[in-house]
Design a protein around this motif. Structure first.
Motif, short mmCIF file in Angstrom:
data_model
loop_
_atom_site.label_atom_id
_atom_site.label_comp_id
_atom_site.label_asym_id
_atom_site.label_seq_id
_atom_site.Cartn_x
_atom_site.Cartn_y
_atom_site.Cartn_z
N LEU A 23 11.54 -0.92 -6.67
CA LEU A 23 12.00 -1.61 -5.38
C LEU A 23 11.35 -3.11 -5.61
CD1 LEU A 23 13.07 -0.68 -2.68
CD2 LEU A 23 10.81 -0.37 -1.73
N TYR A 24 12.30 -4.09 -5.51
CA TYR A 24 11.83 -5.46 -5.69
C TYR A 24 12.10 -6.34 -4.57
CZ TYR A 24 13.13 -3.18 -10.13
OH TYR A 24 13.07 -2.03 -11.31
N PRO A 25 11.23 -6.67 -3.82
CA PRO A 25 11.39 -7.32 -2.47
C PRO A 25 11.72 -8.77 -2.80
CG PRO A 25 9.18 -6.27 -2.72
CD PRO A 25 9.74 -6.13 -4.07
N MET A 26 12.60 -9.28 -1.72
CA MET A 26 13.10 -10.54 -1.81
C MET A 26 13.55 -10.82 -0.31
SD MET A 26 16.88 -10.14 -3.99
CE MET A 26 15.81 -9.28 -5.21
N HIS A 54 21.52 -17.52 -0.48
CA HIS A 54 20.68 -17.52 -1.49
C HIS A 54 19.23 -16.84 -1.31
CE1 HIS A 54 19.13 -21.27 0.32
NE2 HIS A 54 18.14 -20.88 -0.31
N ILE A 55 18.35 -16.41 -2.25
CA ILE A 55 17.03 -15.77 -2.04
C ILE A 55 16.07 -16.94 -2.30
CG2 ILE A 55 17.89 -13.53 -2.71
CD1 ILE A 55 15.98 -13.90 -5.10
N ILE A 56 15.12 -16.69 -1.87
CA ILE A 56 13.78 -17.52 -2.30
C ILE A 56 13.39 -17.34 -3.39
CG2 ILE A 56 11.78 -18.29 -1.28
CD1 ILE A 56 12.29 -17.49 1.35
N ARG A 57 13.63 -18.13 -4.42
CA ARG A 57 13.06 -18.36 -5.63
C ARG A 57 12.07 -19.63 -5.62
NH1 ARG A 57 18.27 -18.82 -9.68
NH2 ARG A 57 19.46 -16.72 -8.80
N ASN A 66 8.99 -18.77 -10.82
CA ASN A 66 9.89 -17.91 -11.25
C ASN A 66 11.36 -18.10 -11.58
OD1 ASN A 66 11.43 -17.82 -8.88
ND2 ASN A 66 9.94 -16.02 -8.04
N PHE A 67 11.68 -19.47 -11.32
CA PHE A 67 13.10 -19.60 -11.40
C PHE A 67 13.77 -19.65 -12.82
CE2 PHE A 67 16.79 -22.85 -11.75
CZ PHE A 67 17.39 -22.56 -10.67
N TYR A 68 13.30 -20.01 -13.73
CA TYR A 68 13.62 -19.92 -14.78
C TYR A 68 13.74 -18.60 -15.48
CZ TYR A 68 14.22 -21.21 -19.84
OH TYR A 68 15.00 -21.22 -21.23
N SER A 69 12.87 -17.71 -15.17
CA SER A 69 12.91 -16.25 -15.42
C SER A 69 14.21 -15.71 -14.90
CB SER A 69 11.73 -15.65 -15.26
OG SER A 69 11.41 -15.36 -13.72
N PHE A 70 14.47 -16.14 -13.59
CA PHE A 70 15.49 -15.54 -13.00
C PHE A 70 16.80 -15.93 -13.67
CE2 PHE A 70 13.17 -14.72 -9.31
CZ PHE A 70 14.02 -13.61 -8.73
N LEU A 71 16.94 -17.12 -14.30
CA LEU A 71 18.11 -17.75 -15.03
C LEU A 71 18.14 -16.88 -16.38
CD1 LEU A 71 17.83 -21.53 -14.47
CD2 LEU A 71 18.86 -19.66 -13.19
N LEU A 72 17.13 -16.25 -16.78
CA LEU A 72 17.12 -15.51 -18.09
C LEU A 72 17.76 -13.84 -17.77
CD1 LEU A 72 13.89 -16.63 -20.12
CD2 LEU A 72 16.39 -17.41 -20.19
N SER A 73 17.85 -13.53 -16.69
CA SER A 73 18.17 -12.18 -16.46
C SER A 73 19.50 -11.76 -17.21
CB SER A 73 18.37 -12.19 -14.63
OG SER A 73 17.31 -12.47 -14.18
N TRP A 74 19.50 -10.46 -17.55
CA TRP A 74 20.44 -9.99 -18.31
C TRP A 74 20.87 -10.45 -19.53
CZ3 TRP A 74 20.65 -5.51 -15.88
CH2 TRP A 74 20.23 -5.48 -14.51
N ASN A 75 19.86 -11.00 -20.20
CA ASN A 75 20.03 -11.73 -21.38
C ASN A 75 20.78 -13.09 -21.50
OD1 ASN A 75 18.30 -10.18 -23.10
ND2 ASN A 75 20.03 -8.51 -23.47
N CYS A 76 20.79 -13.87 -20.20
CA CYS A 76 21.44 -14.91 -20.05
C CYS A 76 21.08 -15.96 -20.76
CB CYS A 76 21.98 -15.11 -18.63
SG CYS A 76 22.92 -14.22 -17.93
N PHE A 79 26.85 -12.05 -0.02
CA PHE A 79 27.07 -12.60 -1.57
C PHE A 79 25.56 -12.62 -2.19
CE2 PHE A 79 27.12 -15.43 -5.24
CZ PHE A 79 28.02 -14.86 -5.91
N ILE A 80 25.53 -11.83 -3.30
CA ILE A 80 24.26 -12.05 -4.11
C ILE A 80 24.73 -12.62 -5.65
CG2 ILE A 80 22.55 -10.68 -4.99
CD1 ILE A 80 22.85 -8.50 -2.82
N PHE A 81 23.99 -13.53 -6.06
CA PHE A 81 24.07 -14.00 -7.28
C PHE A 81 23.73 -12.98 -8.43
CE2 PHE A 81 23.96 -17.82 -4.77
CZ PHE A 81 25.09 -18.62 -5.13
N PRO A 82 24.49 -12.61 -9.24
CA PRO A 82 24.21 -11.65 -10.39
C PRO A 82 22.67 -12.13 -10.98
CG PRO A 82 26.25 -12.82 -10.75
CD PRO A 82 25.80 -13.46 -9.56
N CYS A 83 22.38 -13.24 -11.20
CA CYS A 83 20.86 -13.43 -11.59
C CYS A 83 19.76 -12.90 -10.49
CB CYS A 83 20.56 -14.96 -12.15
SG CYS A 83 21.47 -15.17 -13.57
N ASP A 84 20.17 -12.72 -9.27
CA ASP A 84 19.10 -12.24 -8.23
C ASP A 84 19.05 -10.55 -8.18
OD1 ASP A 84 18.52 -14.77 -7.33
OD2 ASP A 84 20.35 -14.85 -5.98
N ALA A 85 20.21 -9.97 -8.79
CA ALA A 85 20.39 -8.62 -8.66
C ALA A 85 19.30 -8.12 -9.91
CB ALA A 85 21.62 -8.09 -9.14
#
Length: 326
Positions: free
Chosen positions: A62-65, A177-180, A184-194, A319-325
């Motif tokens: 469970l990942y709160p945001m 959007h969610i609160i980044r 942690n912003f850069y690690s969100f951009l790396l989600s899913w091997n992006c 809408f949820i940006f894929p890197c937020d999921a």
């Protein structure tokens, strides 16, 4: 057998369970796929597990945001990494953990939960498809029609502190959007091997995008007036790319420049607090009585919108940006 919260000291055991359950190896291991969540020092991450003889054999995350739109916030959490070790399957642990996490969500007073997964599987727990996203295909043919400004594309690295600040500002200007945070912003951009890139015009940052694999653009943001520049930049040296966008990007000017497009549902949702969701999406109050008559799942499909139709009660879809999921 008992169900309890996984301790932070059990991080290594948790990661191994998750990777073994999904047969994840190399760069597809969870700590590589989702570095925004899976690092040892993360105290905000919540996992519950099933233990047999004090051994962790199944878990759920469970990942709160916090979502924000028009100065309205929603307390939410992503449900993910639902894992059962292969040796302990067919014992009903998945169902027990799903029921537990829904109970925890209510206790924590979240407005909603969301997840990505099989509709039939999660529908048993009153999750339903909702939200909308636009996927457009761009090709080298498209690029000729965009007529962008002259630009430079540069890979964004973790040491590019000033550029990261500028990208975060662009992200925070999005309608939903969610609160980044800067941390942690850069690690969100790396989600899913992006892999993240920035786009410069006259040495000024005008936007950024993240690309997964060879042709999936998971996140694309830009300053006003530079949409076509970013669309062109996303192609890099590829023959074509698919770009995921929020529905507020949908207009004829865009659609006339792409090879094809589809509208899909965004995620699956479980809603606790419709009053807050209605404020977030700015529901038309004239429909309140009609909305209350809908079933739980109809409220999600028609309230948040889905791949078939926009929200019946609001000008906006969730809408949820894929890197937020997760």
């Amino acid at each position: 057998m008992q169900i309890k919260k996984v301790k932070q000291s059990e991080f290594e055991s948790l990661i191994e369970l998750m990777n073994d359950s999904f047969n994840m190896e190399g760069n597809n291991r969870f700590e590589h796929l989702l570095p925004k969540y899976y690092f040892k020092e993360n105290t905000s991450m919540i996992h519950y597990g099933v233990y047999e003889n004090d051994i962790l054999v199944a878990s759920i995350g469970l990942y709160p945001m916090t979502f924000i739109s028009n100065n309205v916030t929603l307390s939410a959490a992503c449900v993910g990494a639902v894992s059962t070790h292969p040796s302990y399957r067919n014992k009903g642990y998945f169902s027990l953990l799903m029921k537990k996490i829904i109970e925890i969500g209510k206790k924590n007073k979240y407005d909603l939960l969301f997840l990505g997964g099989n509709r039939y599987r999660y529908g048993h727990f009153n999750f339903e498809c909702g939200g909308r996203k636009l996927v457009v295909n761009l090709s080298k043919r498209t690029k000729k029609q965009l007529r962008p400004s002259s630009y430079v594309v540069k890979e964004l690295n973790i040491d590019d502190s000033n550029y990261i600040d500028e990208c975060l500002k662009i992200y925070n200007n999005q309608r939903q959007h969610i609160i980044r945070t800067k941390q942690n912003f850069y690690s969100f951009l790396l989600s899913w091997n992006c892999k993240p890139y920035i786009v410069l015009v006259d040495n000024q940052l005008v936007g950024y995008f993240t690309i997964k694999g060879n042709n999936e653009i998971y996140e694309m943001m830009y300053k006003k007036g530079y949409r076509d520049t970013l669309l062109s930049a996303c192609l890099l040296d590829k023959e074509s790319v698919n770009v995921t966008l929020p529905m507020w990007e949908l207009n004829n000017n865009l659609l006339n420049k792409v090879d094809w497009y589809v509208v899909e549902h965004n995620e699956m949702f479980y809603v606790y607090n419709w009053d807050n969701v209605a404020k977030y999406l700015r529901f038309n109050k004239d429909y309140e009585k009609e909305f209350t008559k809908l079933s739980r799942k109809e409220k999600i499909r028609f309230g948040l919108g889905d791949e078939v139709s926009n929200s019946h009660y609001s000008d906006d879809s969730f809408f949820i940006f894929p890197c937020d999921a997760g």
